[in-house]
Write an enzyme that holds these catalytic residues in place. Structure first.
Site, short mmCIF file in Angstrom:
data_model
loop_
_atom_site.label_atom_id
_atom_site.label_comp_id
_atom_site.label_asym_id
_atom_site.label_seq_id
_atom_site.Cartn_x
_atom_site.Cartn_y
_atom_site.Cartn_z
N ASN A 9 0.87 -1.18 0.00
CA ASN A 9 0.00 0.00 0.00
C ASN A 9 0.91 1.24 0.00
O ASN A 9 1.48 1.59 1.03
CB ASN A 9 -0.88 -0.05 1.26
CG ASN A 9 -1.69 1.21 1.46
OD1 ASN A 9 -1.76 2.08 0.57
ND2 ASN A 9 -2.30 1.34 2.63
N TRP A 10 1.04 1.86 -1.16
CA TRP A 10 1.97 2.98 -1.28
C TRP A 10 1.45 4.24 -0.58
O TRP A 10 2.19 5.21 -0.42
CB TRP A 10 2.22 3.31 -2.76
CG TRP A 10 2.98 2.28 -3.53
CD1 TRP A 10 3.19 0.96 -3.20
CD2 TRP A 10 3.61 2.47 -4.81
NE1 TRP A 10 3.92 0.33 -4.19
CE2 TRP A 10 4.19 1.23 -5.19
CE3 TRP A 10 3.75 3.56 -5.66
CZ2 TRP A 10 4.90 1.08 -6.38
CZ3 TRP A 10 4.44 3.39 -6.85
CH2 TRP A 10 5.01 2.17 -7.20
N HIS A 96 -9.40 1.17 4.79
CA HIS A 96 -8.14 1.33 5.51
C HIS A 96 -8.37 2.26 6.71
O HIS A 96 -9.18 3.19 6.63
CB HIS A 96 -7.07 1.90 4.59
CG HIS A 96 -5.71 1.89 5.21
ND1 HIS A 96 -5.30 2.86 6.09
CD2 HIS A 96 -4.69 1.00 5.11
CE1 HIS A 96 -4.07 2.56 6.49
NE2 HIS A 96 -3.68 1.44 5.92
N GLU A 98 -6.82 4.66 7.80
CA GLU A 98 -6.64 6.10 7.51
C GLU A 98 -7.88 6.66 6.84
O GLU A 98 -8.22 7.82 7.04
CB GLU A 98 -5.38 6.30 6.65
CG GLU A 98 -4.12 6.09 7.49
CD GLU A 98 -2.93 5.52 6.74
OE1 GLU A 98 -2.90 5.57 5.51
OE2 GLU A 98 -2.02 4.99 7.42
N GLU A 168 -5.43 -5.07 10.53
CA GLU A 168 -4.41 -4.05 10.75
C GLU A 168 -4.70 -3.31 12.05
O GLU A 168 -5.52 -2.39 12.08
CB GLU A 168 -4.41 -3.04 9.60
CG GLU A 168 -4.10 -3.64 8.26
CD GLU A 168 -3.49 -2.60 7.33
OE1 GLU A 168 -2.37 -2.83 6.86
OE2 GLU A 168 -4.12 -1.55 7.09
N GLY A 235 2.86 -1.13 4.37
CA GLY A 235 2.90 0.29 4.06
C GLY A 235 4.34 0.75 3.85
O GLY A 235 4.93 0.56 2.79
N GLY A 236 4.92 1.33 4.89
CA GLY A 236 6.24 1.93 4.79
C GLY A 236 7.29 1.08 4.08
O GLY A 236 8.03 1.57 3.22
P1 PGA Z 1 2.83 0.24 7.76
O1 PGA Z 1 1.36 0.44 7.09
O2 PGA Z 1 3.39 -1.02 7.17
O3 PGA Z 1 3.60 1.47 7.36
O4 PGA Z 1 2.61 0.13 9.23
C1 PGA Z 1 0.52 -0.64 6.86
C2 PGA Z 1 -0.78 -0.16 6.27
O5 PGA Z 1 -1.23 0.92 6.63
O6 PGA Z 1 -1.38 -0.84 5.41
#
Ligand code: PGA
Length: 257
Positions: A9-10, A96, A98, A168, A235-236
């Site tokens: 997930n960019w 997600h 966010e 998550e 993510g990161g």
């Molecule tokens: P992260 O993000 O690997 O940077 O913790 C994961 C995500 O939000 O899907």
């Protein structure tokens, strides 16, 4: 037999030129046997068509990070499943944390999107997970159960096996604090149990459940060895080809179940 599914997930990272570089680097880094592991990247919308072109002839698949519930119309700023399909996407991340936190997305809205994604031929990656406060109050199971039931509501039995669920924990996203393999496994087992109650044991046995939250090359093998963890939503660590490849390598060597 569930294969491992690793999705990157960019988020809101990488412009067009940067996307091209990352995809080219990733293609070079994946110079090993994937052992049946499915690899997905989810760049931002403006990079999707280019990504689709660059991924032609590779085993890397394409996904988007969100979508709206209609195919077209007066919905300024939104992107439809039809557009994502035309751009070359096979997957779409929905709900997600966010999106839930900054854009007030509810379980009901995520469920509507998931059903629309499925009827449009996209595979939804539906995210669930508790906040730190909820974990500290010991209501993780309750929160995740409500999310899973609401997000899967009225998804037909024929469609559910195409759905990917991503657990998550919100407190682990982007914080460097991943859930321990056991903490993650416990919630994954709960999610599989919920799917078996909502559908059947056979279906639950086939549904892919990914873990997400600070997955890195050095913690991925332990997480991916858990019996109910079928992959990772990263993510990161997916923003650098070598670290994303490191996680994919861990999945490939963990073998099929
Ligand atoms: P992260 O993000 O690997 O940077 O913790 C994961 C995500 O939000 O899907």
């Amino acid at each position: 037999m569930r294969s491992k599914v690793i999705a990157g997930n960019w988020k809101m990272n990488k412009d067009l030129g940067e996307s091209e570089k990352l995809i080219k680097d990733l293609k070079m880094s994946l110079n090993f046997d994937l052992g049946g592991t499915r690899v997905i990247i989810c760049p931002p919308y403006p990079s999707l068509a280019l990504a689709a072109k660059l991924l032609e002839g590779t085993s890397i698949e394409l996904g988007a990070q969100n979508m709206y519930t209609e195919n077209e119309g007066a919905f300024t700023g939104e992107v439809s499943p039809k557009m994502l399909k035309a751009a070359g996407c096979k997957y779409v991340i929905l709900g997600h944390s966010e999106r839930r936190q900054y854009f007030a997305e509810s379980n009901e809205f995520i469920n509507t999107k998931a059903r629309k994604a499925l009827s449009s031929g996209l595979i939804p990656i539906i995210c669930v997970g508790e906040t730190l406060e909820e974990r500290e109050k010991n209501i993780t199971d309750q929160i995740v159960s409500v999310q899973v039931k609401a997000c899967l509501k009225e998804i037909a039995a024929a469609d559910i096996e195409r759905v990917i669920v991503a657990y998550e924990p919100v407190w682990a996203i982007g914080t460097g604090k991943n859930a321990t393999p056991q903490q993650a496994q416990d919630v994954h087992r709960l999610i599989r149990k919920l799917v078996s109650q909502l559908y059947s044991i056979q279906v639950a046995d086939r549904v892919i459940i990914q873990y997400g939250g600070s997955v890195k090359p050095d913690n991925s093998a332990d997480l991916l060895h858990q019996p109910d963890i079928d992959g990772a939503l990263v993510g990161g660590a997916c923003l650098k080809a070598d670290s994303f490849a490191g996680i994919i390598r861990a999945a490939a060597s963990s073998g099929k179940k």
